[in-house]
Structure formats: C-alpha cells, structure tokens
Design a protein around this motif. Structure first.
Motif, short mmCIF file in Angstrom:
data_model
loop_
_atom_site.label_atom_id
_atom_site.label_comp_id
_atom_site.label_asym_id
_atom_site.label_seq_id
_atom_site.Cartn_x
_atom_site.Cartn_y
_atom_site.Cartn_z
N PHE A 124 0.86 -1.18 0.00
CA PHE A 124 0.00 0.00 0.00
C PHE A 124 0.90 1.23 0.00
O PHE A 124 1.77 1.36 0.87
CB PHE A 124 -0.91 0.03 1.23
N VAL A 125 0.69 2.11 -0.97
CA VAL A 125 1.49 3.33 -1.08
C VAL A 125 0.72 4.50 -0.49
O VAL A 125 -0.43 4.75 -0.87
CB VAL A 125 1.86 3.63 -2.54
N GLY A 126 1.35 5.21 0.46
CA GLY A 126 0.70 6.34 1.12
C GLY A 126 1.29 7.67 0.69
O GLY A 126 2.51 7.86 0.76
N ASP A 127 0.43 8.58 0.24
CA ASP A 127 0.86 9.93 -0.15
C ASP A 127 0.57 10.89 1.00
O ASP A 127 -0.51 10.86 1.60
CB ASP A 127 0.12 10.38 -1.41
N VAL A 128 1.52 11.76 1.27
CA VAL A 128 1.42 12.64 2.43
C VAL A 128 0.31 13.68 2.26
O VAL A 128 0.10 14.23 1.17
CB VAL A 128 2.77 13.34 2.71
N VAL A 129 -0.43 13.93 3.34
CA VAL A 129 -1.41 15.01 3.41
C VAL A 129 -0.81 16.14 4.25
O VAL A 129 -0.79 17.30 3.84
CB VAL A 129 -2.74 14.53 4.03
N PHE A 130 -0.31 15.79 5.43
CA PHE A 130 0.48 16.72 6.24
C PHE A 130 1.41 15.89 7.11
O PHE A 130 1.17 14.71 7.37
CB PHE A 130 -0.41 17.63 7.10
N ASP A 131 2.50 16.51 7.54
CA ASP A 131 3.49 15.80 8.36
C ASP A 131 4.19 16.80 9.26
O ASP A 131 4.98 17.63 8.80
CB ASP A 131 4.50 15.09 7.45
N HIS A 132 3.89 16.72 10.57
CA HIS A 132 4.48 17.65 11.53
C HIS A 132 5.48 16.96 12.47
O HIS A 132 5.99 17.61 13.39
CB HIS A 132 3.39 18.30 12.39
N CYS A 133 5.75 15.66 12.24
CA CYS A 133 6.50 14.98 13.29
C CYS A 133 7.50 13.92 12.84
O CYS A 133 8.39 13.58 13.62
CB CYS A 133 5.53 14.34 14.28
N THR A 134 7.39 13.36 11.65
CA THR A 134 8.31 12.27 11.31
C THR A 134 9.71 12.81 11.06
O THR A 134 9.90 13.98 10.70
CB THR A 134 7.84 11.50 10.06
N LYS A 135 10.70 11.96 11.25
CA LYS A 135 12.10 12.39 11.13
C LYS A 135 12.46 12.80 9.70
O LYS A 135 13.20 13.75 9.48
CB LYS A 135 13.03 11.25 11.54
N ARG A 136 11.91 12.06 8.73
CA ARG A 136 12.43 12.18 7.36
C ARG A 136 11.53 13.01 6.44
O ARG A 136 11.92 13.35 5.34
CB ARG A 136 12.63 10.78 6.79
N ARG A 137 10.31 13.29 6.86
CA ARG A 137 9.35 14.08 6.08
C ARG A 137 9.23 13.57 4.64
O ARG A 137 9.40 14.31 3.68
CB ARG A 137 9.76 15.55 6.06
N PRO A 138 8.89 12.30 4.45
CA PRO A 138 8.80 11.77 3.08
C PRO A 138 7.53 12.24 2.37
O PRO A 138 6.52 12.56 3.01
CB PRO A 138 8.75 10.26 3.30
N GLU A 139 7.58 12.28 1.05
CA GLU A 139 6.40 12.60 0.25
C GLU A 139 5.44 11.41 0.22
O GLU A 139 4.23 11.57 0.12
CB GLU A 139 6.80 12.98 -1.18
N ASN A 140 6.00 10.21 0.30
CA ASN A 140 5.17 9.01 0.35
C ASN A 140 5.92 7.89 1.06
O ASN A 140 7.15 7.93 1.17
CB ASN A 140 4.71 8.55 -1.04
N ILE A 141 5.17 6.93 1.56
CA ILE A 141 5.74 5.75 2.20
C ILE A 141 4.99 4.53 1.68
O ILE A 141 3.85 4.63 1.22
CB ILE A 141 5.66 5.81 3.74
#
Length: 237
Positions: A124-141
C-alpha cells in the motif's frame, strides 16, 4: 437482465424471417415492421447498458463509502470497543466477539464482514497530506505486508508483520529506509494498527471506510500522547 439478452436473438430471427419474405408480399408493410424491429433492438441494448452501469461494482463501492462517511458524522450508538449490529433491532456486542465464528448479533452482522483486506505480499502506497513529526518528512511511504497469522483465541484480530519503506530524495542526499514492525487488524473497526518501529514512539493507525478496501487513511500517532501529527492516504499498489 438475462431476459433482455434472450430477447435479442428472438428479434434477430424475426427480422431475418421478415427480410426473407420481403420479395413475396407487402413490401412497404414488411419494411416498416423490419424498421420497428431494429429500433426495438436498439432500445433494448440501450436499456441493458443503463442497467449494467447502475449495477457497476465501483458505483456501489463509492455509494457505500459515502454512506460510511455520513455514518461517521453521526453520534455513535455503542460505547467504545463495541460493535453496532445495526438493522431494525440495534444491538451492541464486544469487538472481541466480531468474526470469531459465532453469531452474537441477533441479525448475524458480527460475522458478515470478515474479509481480511491484507495478504502476504501486498503493498500500500501512502501519499502525504500533512506531516508535523516524522524524522524524514517523506512525500510518500510504502507499507509492505510480509506475513499474517491468526490466533485461535482472537480470530477477529489477525497479526501482521510489515515493513514501512521510506524513500526520499533531496538535492543533497537520498534516503531509503525499511522499518520492520508488528501490526494487528481489527475486523470490528476495519482498522489497522502498526506499532512503533523506532524510539520516537510513532505508530500508524489505518482506517478503512468499511466498503473500499483498496484505500485507507493512515494517521501517524504518538504512542504516549495519542497526538495525530501526520497523515497519509494509502492506496493498494
């Protein structure tokens, strides 16, 4: 719909018979009947196409997803960790009793939605909506399912072993990480819970809408504070 399909060959036979007798009698009348038969055939085909569109699986799935969103806005009629049986005779049963092989709801609803949307090898590919906390700030995971197991005493909560794959490119660097983690899936809530795989205490909670199991909303949550600090929209690859 089957009856419509059976009418088409019959109309074709009628048309052929009329055409065969065309030279022998009443040319104009037969031409008119032939034209009417062809017109009726065309109308039947159009009607069948409309019926096919209305019964399209994707349309039904979208309607179900919309219904789930509306229901999510309504006040829950059961306490936390209890399943709403629904129907004309509302009833609440423990989430632990959902998909355990025994009908605890009077209408059997607790055993009617027991399809696991995850299988070994799924991505399952996840596209970012918002990210205030992860270390790497990826566009998708990418969430990759490695294995699934079901405990005899809690069949409604399958265990998964997954990898959270992160790939990010910048002008200066390229990051690629695969984080192994354990997870559980709840049939009662249509929810995936991925436990933290690093010391930052960030886990992933994925919520399906109960109808479309090729898509879920994944929230990154602090294990201690329960704060939702990032969101990804996941689609089956």
């Amino acid at each position: 719909m089957k009856s419509l399909r059976l009418l088409l060959p019959a109309l074709a036979v009628i048309t052929a018979v009329l055409a065969d007798h065309h030279e022998h009698s009443h040319d104009e009348e037969i031409d008119k009947l032939n034209e009417d038969a062809l017109k009726l055939t065309h109308e039947i085909i159009e009607l069948q196409e409309k019926l096919d569109r209305r019964s399209d699986a994707k349309r039904i799935q979208r309607a179900g997803s919309l219904k789930a969103r509306v229901e999510a806005l309504e006040d829950p009629s059961c306490p936390d960790h209890e399943h709403q049986c629904g129907g004309d005779d509302p009833q609440c049963v423990s989430d632990l009793l959902v998909c355990d092989g025994i009908k605890d709801c009077r209408n059997g609803d607790d055993e009617s939605h027991c399809h696991n949307p995850f299988h070994a090898g799924d991505d399952f590919v996840g596209d970012v909506v918002f990210d205030h906390c992860t270390k790497r700030r990826p566009e998708n995971i990418t969430l990759s399912v490695e294995s699934i197991s079901v405990a005899a005493f809690f069949p409604g909560f399958p265990k998964l072993h997954v990898h959270v794959n992160i790939h990010k490119e910048t002008d200066e660097d390229e990051v690629e990480v695969s984080l192994p983690s354990d997870a559980i899936y709840s049939f009662a809530e249509d929810k995936l819970i991925v436990y933290p795989s690093e010391d930052d205490g960030l886990g992933l909670v994925g919520q399906f809408d109960g109808y479309n199991f090729d898509r879920f909303v994944g929230d990154i949550i602090h294990e201690a504070s329960k704060e939702h600090c990032a969101r990804f929209i996941f689609h089956r690859k």
